[in-house]
Design an enzyme around this catalytic site. Structure first.
Site, PDB file in Angstrom:
ATOM      1  N   PHE A 149       0.820  -1.229   0.000  1.00  0.00           N
ATOM      2  CA  PHE A 149       0.000   0.000   0.000  1.00  0.00           C
ATOM      3  C   PHE A 149       0.844   1.265   0.000  1.00  0.00           C
ATOM      4  O   PHE A 149       0.365   2.322  -0.399  1.00  0.00           O
ATOM      5  CB  PHE A 149      -0.942   0.000   1.227  1.00  0.00           C
ATOM      6  CG  PHE A 149      -0.280   0.502   2.489  1.00  0.00           C
ATOM      7  CD1 PHE A 149      -0.203   1.864   2.769  1.00  0.00           C
ATOM      8  CD2 PHE A 149       0.307  -0.381   3.389  1.00  0.00           C
ATOM      9  CE1 PHE A 149       0.421   2.332   3.922  1.00  0.00           C
ATOM     10  CE2 PHE A 149       0.937   0.069   4.535  1.00  0.00           C
ATOM     11  CZ  PHE A 149       0.998   1.434   4.798  1.00  0.00           C
ATOM     12  N   LYS A 173      -1.020  -7.134  -9.343  1.00  0.00           N
ATOM     13  CA  LYS A 173      -1.969  -7.327  -8.227  1.00  0.00           C
ATOM     14  C   LYS A 173      -1.561  -6.318  -7.145  1.00  0.00           C
ATOM     15  O   LYS A 173      -0.704  -6.591  -6.323  1.00  0.00           O
ATOM     16  CB  LYS A 173      -1.869  -8.764  -7.705  1.00  0.00           C
ATOM     17  CG  LYS A 173      -3.091  -9.288  -6.962  1.00  0.00           C
ATOM     18  CD  LYS A 173      -3.574  -8.460  -5.803  1.00  0.00           C
ATOM     19  CE  LYS A 173      -2.749  -8.595  -4.545  1.00  0.00           C
ATOM     20  NZ  LYS A 173      -3.147  -7.588  -3.505  1.00  0.00           N
ATOM     21  N   GLU A 176      -4.883  -3.880  -1.868  1.00  0.00           N
ATOM     22  CA  GLU A 176      -6.327  -3.648  -1.861  1.00  0.00           C
ATOM     23  C   GLU A 176      -6.697  -2.428  -1.007  1.00  0.00           C
ATOM     24  O   GLU A 176      -7.849  -2.064  -0.891  1.00  0.00           O
ATOM     25  CB  GLU A 176      -7.072  -4.901  -1.364  1.00  0.00           C
ATOM     26  CG  GLU A 176      -6.762  -5.363   0.048  1.00  0.00           C
ATOM     27  CD  GLU A 176      -5.501  -6.239   0.165  1.00  0.00           C
ATOM     28  OE1 GLU A 176      -4.488  -5.938  -0.513  1.00  0.00           O
ATOM     29  OE2 GLU A 176      -5.540  -7.199   0.961  1.00  0.00           O
ATOM     30  N   ARG A 177      -5.666  -1.791  -0.386  1.00  0.00           N
ATOM     31  CA  ARG A 177      -5.984  -0.640   0.470  1.00  0.00           C
ATOM     32  C   ARG A 177      -6.033   0.670  -0.305  1.00  0.00           C
ATOM     33  O   ARG A 177      -6.741   1.591   0.082  1.00  0.00           O
ATOM     34  CB  ARG A 177      -4.976  -0.563   1.618  1.00  0.00           C
ATOM     35  CG  ARG A 177      -5.269  -1.653   2.651  1.00  0.00           C
ATOM     36  CD  ARG A 177      -4.446  -1.480   3.881  1.00  0.00           C
ATOM     37  NE  ARG A 177      -3.329  -2.403   3.871  1.00  0.00           N
ATOM     38  CZ  ARG A 177      -2.417  -2.485   4.829  1.00  0.00           C
ATOM     39  NH1 ARG A 177      -2.482  -1.681   5.863  1.00  0.00           N
ATOM     40  NH2 ARG A 177      -1.432  -3.350   4.752  1.00  0.00           N
ATOM     41  N   SER A 226       5.437  -6.845   3.439  1.00  0.00           N
ATOM     42  CA  SER A 226       5.996  -7.119   4.768  1.00  0.00           C
ATOM     43  C   SER A 226       6.818  -8.417   4.736  1.00  0.00           C
ATOM     44  O   SER A 226       6.618  -9.276   3.862  1.00  0.00           O
ATOM     45  CB  SER A 226       4.857  -7.240   5.777  1.00  0.00           C
ATOM     46  OG  SER A 226       3.975  -8.255   5.356  1.00  0.00           O
ATOM     47  N   CYS A 281       9.480   1.960   3.537  1.00  0.00           N
ATOM     48  CA  CYS A 281      10.392   0.862   3.868  1.00  0.00           C
ATOM     49  C   CYS A 281      11.811   1.386   4.058  1.00  0.00           C
ATOM     50  O   CYS A 281      12.661   0.679   4.583  1.00  0.00           O
ATOM     51  CB  CYS A 281      10.368  -0.183   2.779  1.00  0.00           C
ATOM     52  SG  CYS A 281      10.937   0.496   1.235  1.00  0.00           S
ATOM     53  N   GLU A 380       8.946  -4.131  13.233  1.00  0.00           N
ATOM     54  CA  GLU A 380       8.825  -3.028  12.280  1.00  0.00           C
ATOM     55  C   GLU A 380       7.526  -2.303  12.625  1.00  0.00           C
ATOM     56  O   GLU A 380       6.436  -2.875  12.506  1.00  0.00           O
ATOM     57  CB  GLU A 380       8.757  -3.562  10.836  1.00  0.00           C
ATOM     58  CG  GLU A 380       8.650  -2.429   9.836  1.00  0.00           C
ATOM     59  CD  GLU A 380       8.426  -2.889   8.391  1.00  0.00           C
ATOM     60  OE1 GLU A 380       7.777  -3.920   8.166  1.00  0.00           O
ATOM     61  OE2 GLU A 380       8.908  -2.179   7.489  1.00  0.00           O
TER      62      GLU A 380
HETATM   63  P1  NAD Z   1       1.631  -6.550   3.083  1.00  0.00           P
HETATM   64  O1  NAD Z   1       2.673  -7.598   3.192  1.00  0.00           O
HETATM   65  O2  NAD Z   1       0.495  -6.580   4.033  1.00  0.00           O
HETATM   66  O3  NAD Z   1       0.952  -6.596   1.618  1.00  0.00           O
HETATM   67  C1  NAD Z   1       1.720  -6.620   0.446  1.00  0.00           C
HETATM   68  C2  NAD Z   1       0.957  -7.374  -0.636  1.00  0.00           C
HETATM   69  O4  NAD Z   1       0.749  -8.723  -0.196  1.00  0.00           O
HETATM   70  C3  NAD Z   1      -0.422  -6.784  -0.927  1.00  0.00           C
HETATM   71  O5  NAD Z   1      -0.635  -6.802  -2.322  1.00  0.00           O
HETATM   72  C4  NAD Z   1      -1.369  -7.723  -0.197  1.00  0.00           C
HETATM   73  O6  NAD Z   1      -2.630  -7.835  -0.837  1.00  0.00           O
HETATM   74  C5  NAD Z   1      -0.632  -9.051  -0.224  1.00  0.00           C
HETATM   75  N1  NAD Z   1      -0.928  -9.877   0.966  1.00  0.00           N
HETATM   76  C6  NAD Z   1      -1.220  -9.441   2.216  1.00  0.00           C
HETATM   77  N2  NAD Z   1      -1.416 -10.494   3.033  1.00  0.00           N
HETATM   78  C7  NAD Z   1      -1.230 -11.616   2.280  1.00  0.00           C
HETATM   79  C8  NAD Z   1      -1.295 -13.026   2.575  1.00  0.00           C
HETATM   80  N3  NAD Z   1      -1.590 -13.479   3.795  1.00  0.00           N
HETATM   81  N4  NAD Z   1      -1.039 -13.881   1.575  1.00  0.00           N
HETATM   82  C9  NAD Z   1      -0.748 -13.455   0.330  1.00  0.00           C
HETATM   83  N5  NAD Z   1      -0.693 -12.129   0.015  1.00  0.00           N
HETATM   84  C10 NAD Z   1      -0.919 -11.224   0.967  1.00  0.00           C
HETATM   85  O7  NAD Z   1       2.373  -5.137   3.105  1.00  0.00           O
HETATM   86  P2  NAD Z   1       1.732  -3.685   3.213  1.00  0.00           P
HETATM   87  O8  NAD Z   1       1.199  -3.475   4.578  1.00  0.00           O
HETATM   88  O9  NAD Z   1       0.854  -3.432   2.061  1.00  0.00           O
HETATM   89  O10 NAD Z   1       3.046  -2.791   2.999  1.00  0.00           O
HETATM   90  C11 NAD Z   1       3.901  -2.430   4.037  1.00  0.00           C
HETATM   91  C12 NAD Z   1       5.061  -3.385   4.162  1.00  0.00           C
HETATM   92  O11 NAD Z   1       5.782  -3.430   2.928  1.00  0.00           O
HETATM   93  C13 NAD Z   1       6.079  -2.952   5.199  1.00  0.00           C
HETATM   94  O12 NAD Z   1       6.520  -4.086   5.894  1.00  0.00           O
HETATM   95  C14 NAD Z   1       7.199  -2.342   4.380  1.00  0.00           C
HETATM   96  O13 NAD Z   1       8.472  -2.342   4.988  1.00  0.00           O
HETATM   97  C15 NAD Z   1       7.177  -3.213   3.180  1.00  0.00           C
HETATM   98  N6  NAD Z   1       7.793  -2.550   2.051  1.00  0.00           N
HETATM   99  C16 NAD Z   1       9.033  -2.963   1.680  1.00  0.00           C
HETATM  100  C17 NAD Z   1       9.669  -2.326   0.644  1.00  0.00           C
HETATM  101  C18 NAD Z   1      11.017  -2.761   0.206  1.00  0.00           C
HETATM  102  O14 NAD Z   1      11.450  -2.277  -0.826  1.00  0.00           O
HETATM  103  N7  NAD Z   1      11.710  -3.624   0.891  1.00  0.00           N
HETATM  104  C19 NAD Z   1       9.050  -1.271  -0.024  1.00  0.00           C
HETATM  105  C20 NAD Z   1       7.775  -0.886   0.382  1.00  0.00           C
HETATM  106  C21 NAD Z   1       7.154  -1.539   1.430  1.00  0.00           C
END
Ligand code: NAD
Length: 495
Positions: A149, A173, A176-177, A226, A281, A380
């Site tokens: 998101f 994909k 969804e937020r 994450s 991140c 985090e």
């Molecule tokens: P998230 O892991 O909740 O979601 C990321 C994606 O995974 C979304 O598209 C979501 O729909 C999907 N997802 C969520 N739960 C899932 C599950 N149980 N099974 C399969 N798919 C699932 O992350 P977020 O809250 O959207 O974003 C924030 C996180 O992303 C933070 O931890 C941040 O550090 C990380 N991030 C990392 C970088 C990097 O470059 N390393 C960059 C941006 C964000």
């Protein structure tokens, strides 16, 4: 209520799963839209469209693909303000941050416009007598991008332009937020003239992600999110034989040495910790304050925090907006109380700041005397909370970074060139800043952390991105000796 659906084969496809997710404006706390959550057959339809488009797309000339990418770049540039406003209305970050994010995305499109250069192979003439050996880089097929998101414009643009410029077709994909900006980006690909099926959009949650990870026609998946989900995506995708790059979470440390310019370091800490409400991140979440620098640095940070204007991201006066959802805001707020209970010193408690209305706002927090066993250090937080860990020496600060399970970015603030150079070598992280708090690489380098910040071994975008979306093919060639040719090439003959 506005609805966000899928875009498959160039057409809007109304979600038929019966499942939706509510989308909010975080500044008001009100639901503004709903987004369809795809069922397995909708993901299959997107992959089938991408697969059907693949042969035509990969065999289209580089010149033509490049023209389309230039056109797409121009449309995104022209739409930046519209995209930024949409972004702020669903993510919450301030408008200038949203514009900055789109600029970083445009850098990646511009890199992809130069795909001809990035796809150049290599040749050895006369590897053996009459034999030439050529390596070319070929696309993979259908590739998917799963995005978080917090950068709904930039992260899809880390992936899609390089993937399709290299000749792959793509299924996005997004989170969804905040799904409206990714949807608009996919529309712009079509407005630029990309053929149907080359870039597809499926909105969804775990159901869509799982189907992409197991679908036999998906050859590679780029993921950002994450750490637990990144690890899951990596393990599941590779077990289905796919190439995976899965970027995870972070806990970025900024080391401040006693000789640092305090004003510069305090400005950097405040913008890197609280910018975008800490939902980056590459945000700084820990300052490792070495020796006597801690007290004056804390005073300087506190002074700046008092002046920080928190409000609706569309208000030009706002420097920090709300958090993305109510649940996330409440989770972040909980870390201040846990730090207090675990013995830290709360210098500024963001919970004490009052806001009008139902927006997902939280004040900024500063926690001193944090130790590595506290929850606020171990997790985090992904919110506007900065921890100070006091270190006796440079070596102790470096050890803190090495012992941390994440290794995305890190930075040092010092005036000592020798110390900075040493840190560059010692820092156990994928991206290092020297007097730069958020060292996000430019589009023609690549982005990737170490340890639990990246599962897989190829970083994202830039040259590594092209490497991820292509595989080498080596061609060994022998032609008959021209002297034996049936065509008269003008060589002397024995007759
Ligand atoms: P998230 O892991 O909740 O979601 C990321 C994606 O995974 C979304 O598209 C979501 O729909 C999907 N997802 C969520 N739960 C899932 C599950 N149980 N099974 C399969 N798919 C699932 O992350 P977020 O809250 O959207 O974003 C924030 C996180 O992303 C933070 O931890 C941040 O550090 C990380 N991030 C990392 C970088 C990097 O470059 N390393 C960059 C941006 C964000």
């Amino acid at each position: 209520m506005q609805r966000i659906d899928h875009i498959i084969n160039g057409e809007v496809v109304v979600g038929s799963s019966g499942r939706v997710n509510a989308v909010f404006n975080p500044a008001t706390g009100l639901q503004t839209k709903e987004v369809a959550l795809a069922a397995v057959d909708e993901v299959d339809a997107a992959v089938a469209a991408a697969q059907a488009a693949y042969d035509g797309w990969r065999s289209m000339s580089i010149a033509r693909r490049t023209k389309l990418m230039f056109e797409f770049r121009n449309l995104v540039v022209a739409a930046q303000e519209e995209l930024a406003e949409l972004l702020t209305s669903e993510h919450g970050k301030v408008f200038s941050d949203s514009l900055g994010e789109i600029q970083r995305g445009i850098e990646n499109i511009e890199f992809a416009c130069d795909i001809a250069d990035h796809l150049k192979g290599s040749v050895n003439e006369q590897a053996s007598t009459g034999i030439d050996v050529t390596t070319v880089r070929r696309p993979l097929g259908v590739v998917a991008g799963i995005t978080p998101f917090n950068f709904p414009a930039m992260i899809p643009l880390w992936m899609a332009p390089n993937a399709v410029a290299a000749g792959n077709t793509f299924v996005l994909k997004p989170s969804e937020r905040d799904p409206s900006v990714p949807r608009r980006i996919v529309e712009l690909f079509h407005e630029a003239g990309f053929p149907p099926g080359v870039v597809n959009l499926v909105n969804g949650d775990k159901v869509a992600v799982d189907r992409l990870l197991e679908h036999p026609d998906v050859k590679a998946v780029s993921f950002v999110g994450s750490t637990p989900i990144a690890k899951y995506v990596y393990e599941t995708g590779t077990s289905h034989g796919k190439r995976i790059q899965a970027l995870g979470g972070a806990k970025n440390h900024m080391v401040v040495l006693p000789d640092a310019d305090i004003d510069l370091a305090a400005d950097a800490a405040v913008s890197a910790a609280y910018g975008s409400a800490g939902e980056r991140c590459m945000a700084i979440s820990v300052v490792a304050a070495v020796g006597e620098v801690a007290d004056p640095l804390i005073d300087a940070i506190k002074l700046r925090m008092e002046k920080l204007v928190i409000g609706d991201g569309m208000d030009p006066a706002s420097e920090m907006g709300p958090l993305v959802t109510r649940e996330h805001r409440d989770r972040v707020a909980g870390y201040i109380d846990s730090a207090r209970r675990q013995g830290a010193t709360i210098v500024v408690d963001g919970n004490e700041m009052a806001f009008e209305g139902a927006g997902f706002f939280l004040g900024t927090s500063l926690i001193d005397r944090v130790t590595t066993d506290m929850d606020c250090y171990r997790d985090e937080i992904f919110g506007p909370v900065l921890s100070i860990v006091r270190c006796a020496s440079y070596t102790e600060a470096v050890k803190l970074i090495s012992d941390n399970r994440w290794g995305n970015g890190t930075a040092i603030f010092t005036r000592d060139g020798g110390a900075a150079r040493r840190f560059q070598e010692d820092a156990d992280a994928g991206m290092v800043g020297i007097n730069v708090p958020v060292p996000v690489p430019v589009g023609y380098h690549s982005f990737g952390g170490w340890k639990s910040s990246l599962f897989g071994d190829i970083a994202m975008y830039g040259p590594e991105g092209v490497r991820f979306y292509t595989r080498p093919k080596v061609i060994t060639t022998r032609w008959p000796d021209p002297a034996t040719s049936t065509v008269n090439l003008g060589f002397p003959t024995n007759d």
